[in-house]
Design an enzyme around this catalytic site. Structure first.
Site, PDB file in Angstrom:
ATOM      1  N   CYS A 113       0.937  -1.254  -0.015  1.00  0.00           N
ATOM      2  CA  CYS A 113       0.085   0.074  -0.118  1.00  0.00           C
ATOM      3  C   CYS A 113       0.578   1.398   0.084  1.00  0.00           C
ATOM      4  O   CYS A 113       0.290   2.506  -0.472  1.00  0.00           O
ATOM      5  CB  CYS A 113      -0.894  -0.063   1.163  1.00  0.00           C
ATOM      6  N   HIS A 258      -3.640   7.016   1.306  1.00  0.00           N
ATOM      7  CA  HIS A 258      -3.994   5.712   0.698  1.00  0.00           C
ATOM      8  C   HIS A 258      -5.196   5.276   1.329  1.00  0.00           C
ATOM      9  O   HIS A 258      -5.828   5.454   2.359  1.00  0.00           O
ATOM     10  CB  HIS A 258      -2.877   4.668   1.366  1.00  0.00           C
ATOM     11  N   ASN A 288     -10.021  -1.050  -1.527  1.00  0.00           N
ATOM     12  CA  ASN A 288      -8.472  -0.722  -1.320  1.00  0.00           C
ATOM     13  C   ASN A 288      -7.867  -1.233  -2.598  1.00  0.00           C
ATOM     14  O   ASN A 288      -7.842  -2.517  -2.644  1.00  0.00           O
ATOM     15  CB  ASN A 288      -7.867  -1.391   0.124  1.00  0.00           C
TER      16      ASN A 288
HETATM   17  N1  COA Z   1     -18.576  -9.839   7.448  1.00  0.00           N
HETATM   18  C1  COA Z   1     -19.281 -10.199   8.511  1.00  0.00           C
HETATM   19  N2  COA Z   1     -18.431 -10.356   9.500  1.00  0.00           N
HETATM   20  C2  COA Z   1     -17.156 -10.301   9.697  1.00  0.00           C
HETATM   21  C3  COA Z   1     -16.468 -10.144   8.224  1.00  0.00           C
HETATM   22  C4  COA Z   1     -17.214  -9.557   7.051  1.00  0.00           C
HETATM   23  N3  COA Z   1     -16.664  -9.440   6.002  1.00  0.00           N
HETATM   24  N4  COA Z   1     -15.299  -9.981   8.519  1.00  0.00           N
HETATM   25  C5  COA Z   1     -14.983 -10.554   9.941  1.00  0.00           C
HETATM   26  N5  COA Z   1     -16.189 -10.445  10.427  1.00  0.00           N
HETATM   27  C6  COA Z   1     -16.531 -10.878  11.788  1.00  0.00           C
HETATM   28  C7  COA Z   1     -15.434 -11.377  12.695  1.00  0.00           C
HETATM   29  O1  COA Z   1     -15.446 -12.974  12.201  1.00  0.00           O
HETATM   30  C8  COA Z   1     -15.813 -11.366  13.842  1.00  0.00           C
HETATM   31  O2  COA Z   1     -16.750 -12.270  14.247  1.00  0.00           O
HETATM   32  P1  COA Z   1     -16.441 -12.548  15.825  1.00  0.00           P
HETATM   33  O3  COA Z   1     -16.593 -11.496  16.978  1.00  0.00           O
HETATM   34  O4  COA Z   1     -17.724 -13.635  15.909  1.00  0.00           O
HETATM   35  O5  COA Z   1     -15.227 -13.339  16.030  1.00  0.00           O
HETATM   36  C9  COA Z   1     -16.495  -9.973  13.817  1.00  0.00           C
HETATM   37  O6  COA Z   1     -16.885  -9.623  12.602  1.00  0.00           O
HETATM   38  C10 COA Z   1     -15.621  -8.503  14.318  1.00  0.00           C
HETATM   39  O7  COA Z   1     -14.406  -8.746  13.907  1.00  0.00           O
HETATM   40  P2  COA Z   1     -13.350  -7.745  14.067  1.00  0.00           P
HETATM   41  O8  COA Z   1     -11.839  -8.134  13.482  1.00  0.00           O
HETATM   42  O9  COA Z   1     -13.310  -7.544  15.604  1.00  0.00           O
HETATM   43  O10 COA Z   1     -13.743  -6.335  13.469  1.00  0.00           O
HETATM   44  P3  COA Z   1     -13.015  -5.049  13.244  1.00  0.00           P
HETATM   45  O11 COA Z   1     -14.107  -4.021  13.866  1.00  0.00           O
HETATM   46  O12 COA Z   1     -11.507  -4.864  13.798  1.00  0.00           O
HETATM   47  O13 COA Z   1     -13.100  -4.683  11.876  1.00  0.00           O
HETATM   48  C11 COA Z   1     -11.466  -4.659   9.872  1.00  0.00           C
HETATM   49  C12 COA Z   1     -12.507  -5.497  11.061  1.00  0.00           C
HETATM   50  C13 COA Z   1     -10.689  -5.583   8.798  1.00  0.00           C
HETATM   51  C14 COA Z   1     -12.627  -4.156   8.939  1.00  0.00           C
HETATM   52  C15 COA Z   1     -10.703  -3.785  10.345  1.00  0.00           C
HETATM   53  O14 COA Z   1      -9.912  -4.262  11.765  1.00  0.00           O
HETATM   54  C16 COA Z   1      -9.789  -2.897   9.529  1.00  0.00           C
HETATM   55  O15 COA Z   1     -10.342  -2.304   8.792  1.00  0.00           O
HETATM   56  N6  COA Z   1      -8.648  -3.034   9.626  1.00  0.00           N
HETATM   57  C17 COA Z   1      -7.644  -2.493   8.775  1.00  0.00           C
HETATM   58  C18 COA Z   1      -7.691  -3.415   7.709  1.00  0.00           C
HETATM   59  C19 COA Z   1      -6.755  -2.618   6.299  1.00  0.00           C
HETATM   60  O16 COA Z   1      -7.022  -1.223   6.063  1.00  0.00           O
HETATM   61  N7  COA Z   1      -6.046  -3.231   5.901  1.00  0.00           N
HETATM   62  C20 COA Z   1      -5.341  -2.939   4.823  1.00  0.00           C
HETATM   63  C21 COA Z   1      -4.325  -1.804   5.276  1.00  0.00           C
HETATM   64  S1  COA Z   1      -3.289  -1.273   3.944  1.00  0.00           S
END
Ligand code: COA
Length: 331
Positions: A113, A258, A288
């Protein structure tokens, strides 16, 4: 020494639009979950016959046309991607072939990224030292073919999209304009927090049935850690870009970050001391697109009249590695 100016920009995404509801038919997810957590509503995926190099060619041709240049006018290609068409050679040569040119150098930059800003740093140094005059800098990604489009991969599959952005760079003698600074950072202690384990030559054999069954060829991510580091390090990099040039948040016309997650973008805006109208976001439409996200957003922002001659543009990125970076540009 001349400065580097952005002569023209262009971008291209595939025709195939994929909505959150489309994803909910492939895996256990919902429009509500994806929108709330990431701000993403749609993204584009390639179809048969499209590759990273063909997306890059379309973006490059648009930028070249706007610049009034032909592919043959280029002196060098800098191609940024983390989703190459092949293990080797790099995508720069495939793009070069697509553009119908040869002999000029083509380098691949593998910084995920942050790739576009790492690539900008390389191109900027070459232009300032006079090594090359007309550089095509491209960020292009095909994520869709690598995503695990089942419930197992839903935490990453919903976030990423395909696309390409290109800029044509060249020297300017106008001391008031051009790239003022680029700052690059990396911390390999976090390498496995967002990575694709294999195929890779750290493994023997480097590709195996077992590896594929375990899903090691898919991007895996510790989303919370990525979120935590990104929302602190991106605003810090913006501060640095401003401080290094004796500038303040009030001087910024536009921040093009980004596009990883709308919540991260909003955190960066607040922590960097900027108003919402100083920040450009299009993550809702493209997801993304990794190294392509900044040049795509920049091209859109320009088309929308968000930047004029003399304005201050700040770029910032964060991603796998971890790597992060920022740049300050007087437009
Ligand atoms: N749809 C529905 N539920 C989902 C899911 C999806 N696409 N993906 C994950 N879940 C579930 C998980 O399994 C978890 O369930 P559980 O509580 O029963 O275990 C729940 O949703 C919450 O997951 P969590 O990881 O706590 O969510 P979060 O609030 O941290 O959000 C992201 C997840 C990935 C959206 C977030 O962490 C994020 O944006 N991180 C940065 C990612 C990023 O930008 N990456 C690229 C960087 S360049």
């Amino acid at each position: 020494m001349p400065r580097t100016e952005f002569i023209a920009t262009g971008f291209h995404v595939p025709a195939r639009l994929v909505t959150n509801d489309d994803l909910a038919r492939l895996m256990d997810t919902s429009d509500e979950w994806i929108t709330q957590r990431s701000g993403i509503k749609t993204r584009y995926w390639v179809s048969d016959g499209e590759t990273g190099a063909t997306l890059a060619r379309e973006a490059a041709c648009k930028a070249l046309t706007k610049a009034g240049l032909e592919p043959g006018d280029l002196d060098c290609i800098v191609y940024c991607t983390c989703t190459p068409d092949h293990f080797e050679p790099g995508n720069g040569v495939f793009l070069q072939r697509e553009l119908g040119i040869s002999d000029i150098p083509a380098i691949d930059v593998r910084n995920q990224c942050s790739g576009f800003l790492y690539g900008l740093s390389v191109a900027d140094a070459w232009i300032r030292t006079g090594a090359y005059r007309r550089i095509l800098l491209v960020g292009a990604e095909v994520h869709s073919r690598g995503l695990d489009k089942t419930t197992r991969g839903r935490d990453t599959a919903v976030l990423f999209g395909d696309g390409a952005g290109a800029v044509v760079l060249g020297p300017t003698d106008d001391p008031r304009r051009g790239v003022l600074s680029v700052h690059l950072f990396a911390d390999g202690r976090h390498a496995e927090k967002l990575w694709v384990d294999g195929p890779g030559l750290a493994h023997d054999p480097y590709v195996s049935e077992e590896m594929l069954q375990q899903g090691k060829h898919r991007a895996v991510m510790d989303g919370r850690e990525v979120f935590k580091f990104a929302s602190v390090l991106m605003p810090k990099s913006v501060d640095l870009a401003l401080q290094a040039n004796g500038l303040t948040p009030g001087d910024v016309t536009l921040l093009v970050p980004h596009q990883a997650n709308l919540r991260i973008i909003e955190m960066v805006q607040k922590l960097a001391g900027l108003r919402p109208d100083q920040v450009y976001a299009n993550i809702d439409r493209y997801g993304n697109t990794t190294a392509a996200s900044i040049p795509i957003a920049l091209d859109e922002a320009l088309a929308a009249g968000r930047l004029r001659r003399g304005d201050l543009l700040i770029l910032t990125a964060f991603g796998s590695g971890f790597t992060w970076a920022s740049a300050a540009i007087r437009w």
